[in-house]
Design an enzyme around this catalytic site. Structure first.
Site, short mmCIF file in Angstrom:
data_model
loop_
_atom_site.label_atom_id
_atom_site.label_comp_id
_atom_site.label_asym_id
_atom_site.label_seq_id
_atom_site.Cartn_x
_atom_site.Cartn_y
_atom_site.Cartn_z
N GLU A 31 0.85 -1.20 0.00
CA GLU A 31 0.00 0.00 0.00
C GLU A 31 0.89 1.25 0.00
O GLU A 31 0.68 2.17 -0.77
CB GLU A 31 -0.89 -0.01 1.24
N HIS A 32 1.87 1.27 0.88
CA HIS A 32 2.83 2.37 0.98
C HIS A 32 4.23 1.79 0.81
O HIS A 32 4.57 0.82 1.47
CB HIS A 32 2.77 3.04 2.36
N ASP A 65 -0.40 11.27 2.81
CA ASP A 65 -1.75 11.13 3.35
C ASP A 65 -2.45 12.48 3.46
O ASP A 65 -3.66 12.58 3.30
CB ASP A 65 -1.71 10.49 4.74
N GLU A 119 -5.91 13.15 14.04
CA GLU A 119 -6.34 11.76 13.85
C GLU A 119 -5.81 10.84 14.94
O GLU A 119 -6.11 9.66 14.96
CB GLU A 119 -5.86 11.25 12.49
N HIS A 124 2.77 9.19 12.73
CA HIS A 124 2.74 10.03 11.53
C HIS A 124 3.23 11.44 11.87
O HIS A 124 4.01 12.04 11.13
CB HIS A 124 1.32 10.11 10.97
#
Length: 142
Positions: A31-32, A65, A119, A124
C-alpha cells in the site's frame, strides 16, 4: 505503545541486493512503499506495483496522506498489482510518487503535524516532527 505492538508483529527480510528487493516489493505490491535509501529516485523507476511511493528521507507516508498531492485511500493486501488509490482515474492502474525537499518539509510539515495529531496518529506526526527538528538543528534554510 502502538509502535511497540506493531513491531511485535513485524518481520525483517534480508535480501542480496536492490534488484532482488525490488522484485519482492513489486510482487508484494505494498500500500505504501517508502524508499528512504541511497539511489531512492533510481530505485523508484523500478516500481511497478505499489499504492503510493515515498521517495527520500524527507518524504514520510504522512506527507502523502495529508498534503503532498496524493490521497489517503490506497489499495491494501497486494491489490496495488491491479488497482490505484481512489481518484478520478480509479479504473486505470497508476503508481503515485512524491519527493519532498527540505523546503517542502518546512512548508508542509506543520500542516501534516496538525492533521496527524487530529487523527491521533502520533507516529505520523513524529515522522514529520523529527525531520523538521533535524532541519532546525542543522540550520538548513533551503
Amino acid at each position: 505503545n502502538i509502535a511497540l505492538q506493531a513491531l511485535k508483529h513485524s518481520n525483517v527480510v534480508i535480501l542480496r541486493d536492490a534488484a532482488e528487493a525490488m522484485d519482492l516489493l513489486n510482487d508484494y505490491a505494498p500500500e505504501h512503499l517508502i524508499l528512504a535509501c541511497e539511489d531512492a529516485e533510481k530505485l523508484s523507476e523500478k516500481v511497478i506495483n505499489a499504492g503510493s511511493v515515498f521517495i527520500g528521507n524527507y518524504t514520510p507516508e504522512s506527507a502523502g496522506d495529508y498534503a503532498s498531492g496524493t490521497n489517503h485511500t490506497l489499495p491494501t493486501n497486494g491489490y496495488a498489482k491491479a488497482l490505484s488509490g481512489v481518484g478520478v482515474q480509479s479504473f486505470m492502474k497508476q503508481v503515485t510518487f512524491q519527493k519532498l525537499t527540505n523546503e517542502g518539509v518546512r512548508r508542509l510539515g506543520p500542516s501534516v503535524e496538525v492533521m496527524a495529531a487530529a487523527e491521533g496518529l502520533e507516529g505520523h506526526k513524529q515522522s514529520i516532527s523529527v525531520r523538521l527538528e533535524s532541519l532546525r538543528e542543522l540550520k538548513i534554510e533551503n
